[in-house]
Design an enzyme around this catalytic site. Structure first.
Site, PDB file in Angstrom:
ATOM      1  N   HIS A  59      -7.849   1.922  -4.101  1.00  0.00           N
ATOM      2  CA  HIS A  59      -7.715   0.531  -4.553  1.00  0.00           C
ATOM      3  C   HIS A  59      -7.694  -0.390  -3.351  1.00  0.00           C
ATOM      4  O   HIS A  59      -7.120  -0.063  -2.308  1.00  0.00           O
ATOM      5  CB  HIS A  59      -6.456   0.334  -5.402  1.00  0.00           C
ATOM      6  CG  HIS A  59      -5.199   0.886  -4.789  1.00  0.00           C
ATOM      7  ND1 HIS A  59      -4.905   2.227  -4.787  1.00  0.00           N
ATOM      8  CD2 HIS A  59      -4.166   0.263  -4.160  1.00  0.00           C
ATOM      9  CE1 HIS A  59      -3.744   2.423  -4.196  1.00  0.00           C
ATOM     10  NE2 HIS A  59      -3.273   1.242  -3.782  1.00  0.00           N
ATOM     11  N   ASP A  73      -1.734  -6.983  -9.679  1.00  0.00           N
ATOM     12  CA  ASP A  73      -0.682  -6.045  -9.281  1.00  0.00           C
ATOM     13  C   ASP A  73       0.592  -6.353 -10.065  1.00  0.00           C
ATOM     14  O   ASP A  73       0.963  -7.511 -10.251  1.00  0.00           O
ATOM     15  CB  ASP A  73      -0.423  -6.150  -7.768  1.00  0.00           C
ATOM     16  CG  ASP A  73       0.332  -4.946  -7.232  1.00  0.00           C
ATOM     17  OD1 ASP A  73      -0.263  -4.158  -6.484  1.00  0.00           O
ATOM     18  OD2 ASP A  73       1.521  -4.791  -7.577  1.00  0.00           O
ATOM     19  N   ILE A  74       1.268  -5.296 -10.506  1.00  0.00           N
ATOM     20  CA  ILE A  74       2.481  -5.462 -11.325  1.00  0.00           C
ATOM     21  C   ILE A  74       3.653  -5.999 -10.497  1.00  0.00           C
ATOM     22  O   ILE A  74       4.601  -6.553 -11.057  1.00  0.00           O
ATOM     23  CB  ILE A  74       2.833  -4.097 -11.974  1.00  0.00           C
ATOM     24  CG1 ILE A  74       3.648  -4.280 -13.245  1.00  0.00           C
ATOM     25  CG2 ILE A  74       3.528  -3.170 -10.995  1.00  0.00           C
ATOM     26  CD1 ILE A  74       3.776  -3.004 -14.072  1.00  0.00           C
ATOM     27  N   GLN A 116       0.501   4.388   1.027  1.00  0.00           N
ATOM     28  CA  GLN A 116      -0.249   4.514  -0.233  1.00  0.00           C
ATOM     29  C   GLN A 116       0.628   5.224  -1.265  1.00  0.00           C
ATOM     30  O   GLN A 116       1.136   6.318  -1.011  1.00  0.00           O
ATOM     31  CB  GLN A 116      -1.547   5.307  -0.020  1.00  0.00           C
ATOM     32  CG  GLN A 116      -2.378   5.419  -1.300  1.00  0.00           C
ATOM     33  CD  GLN A 116      -3.715   6.139  -1.080  1.00  0.00           C
ATOM     34  OE1 GLN A 116      -4.009   6.617   0.011  1.00  0.00           O
ATOM     35  NE2 GLN A 116      -4.505   6.214  -2.131  1.00  0.00           N
ATOM     36  N   HIS A 134      -6.311  -4.021  -2.271  1.00  0.00           N
ATOM     37  CA  HIS A 134      -5.457  -5.156  -2.622  1.00  0.00           C
ATOM     38  C   HIS A 134      -6.198  -6.421  -2.183  1.00  0.00           C
ATOM     39  O   HIS A 134      -6.646  -6.509  -1.029  1.00  0.00           O
ATOM     40  CB  HIS A 134      -4.138  -5.107  -1.855  1.00  0.00           C
ATOM     41  CG  HIS A 134      -3.274  -3.914  -2.132  1.00  0.00           C
ATOM     42  ND1 HIS A 134      -2.122  -3.979  -2.885  1.00  0.00           N
ATOM     43  CD2 HIS A 134      -3.376  -2.618  -1.734  1.00  0.00           C
ATOM     44  CE1 HIS A 134      -1.553  -2.779  -2.935  1.00  0.00           C
ATOM     45  NE2 HIS A 134      -2.292  -1.942  -2.238  1.00  0.00           N
TER      46      HIS A 134
END
Ligand code: AMP
Ligand code: ZN
Length: 114
Positions: A100, A30-31, A94, A102
Site C-alpha cells: 500500500h 486510512d482508518i 509495515q 500512503h
C-alpha cells in the site's frame, strides 16, 4: 475467506471509505489518519510488499503511482503537495502485509521522517 485485511477490503467483506477504484487498484481512506488527507492506494491483487514486484509488474506499479496522483487531485492536494509512503518491512513499521502507498497531505510534513 482471505486472512489479509486489505484483500478483504478489495472483496468488500470489510467496509472502507472508497476514494477511487479501477480494474487493478483501489484507494480508500486510512482508518487512523495521520494528516487531513490520508488515503491508501493498493493493488487489488495480493502483493505482500514492494520486493514482491518484478519487472513483469511494471504496468501495475505505474497504475498504482498514477492512482496516487489521482487521489491527490481528488483530495485537493495536487498543488499544495503531498507525500507518498510505502512502509516496507519491520524497521519501516509495515503493519499490513499487502502493498500500500500512503498518500498524505493537507499539512506541512517534516523531513527527515521519524
Ligand atoms: P502500514 O503501517 O504502513 O502497514 O499501514 C497500514 C495502515 O492501514 C495504517 O495506517 C492503518 O491505520 C491502516 N488500516 C488498518 N486497518 C484499516 C482499515 N480497516 N481501513 C483502513 N485503513 C486501515
Ligand atoms: Zn492481501
Amino acid at each position: 475467506m482471505s486472512e489479509c485485511l486489505f484483500c478483504q477490503i478489495v472483496e468488500k467483506k470489510i467496509s472502507a471509505k472508497l476514494v477511487q477504484e479501477d480494474e487493478h487498484t483501489l484507494a480508500f481512506d486510512d482508518i487512523n489518519p495521520q494528516a487531513p488527507v490520508h488515503t491508501l492506494v493498493i493493488p487489488k491483487r495480493h502483493v505482500s510488499a514492494l520486493q514482491d514486484l518484478g519487472m513483469g509488474d511494471d504496468l501495475l506499479l505505474a497504475r498504482l503511482l498514477i492512482s496516487c496522483t489521482k487521489v491527490a487531485a481528488l483530495k485537493g492536494v495536487r498543488e499544495s503537495g503531498y507525500r507518498l509512503v510505502a512502509n516496507t518491512g519491520r524497521d519501516a513499521g509495515q503493519t499490513v502485509s499487502h502493498l500500500h502507498f500512503h498518500v498524505l497531505g493537507g499539512r506541512h510534513m517534516a523531513w527527515p521522517p521519524g
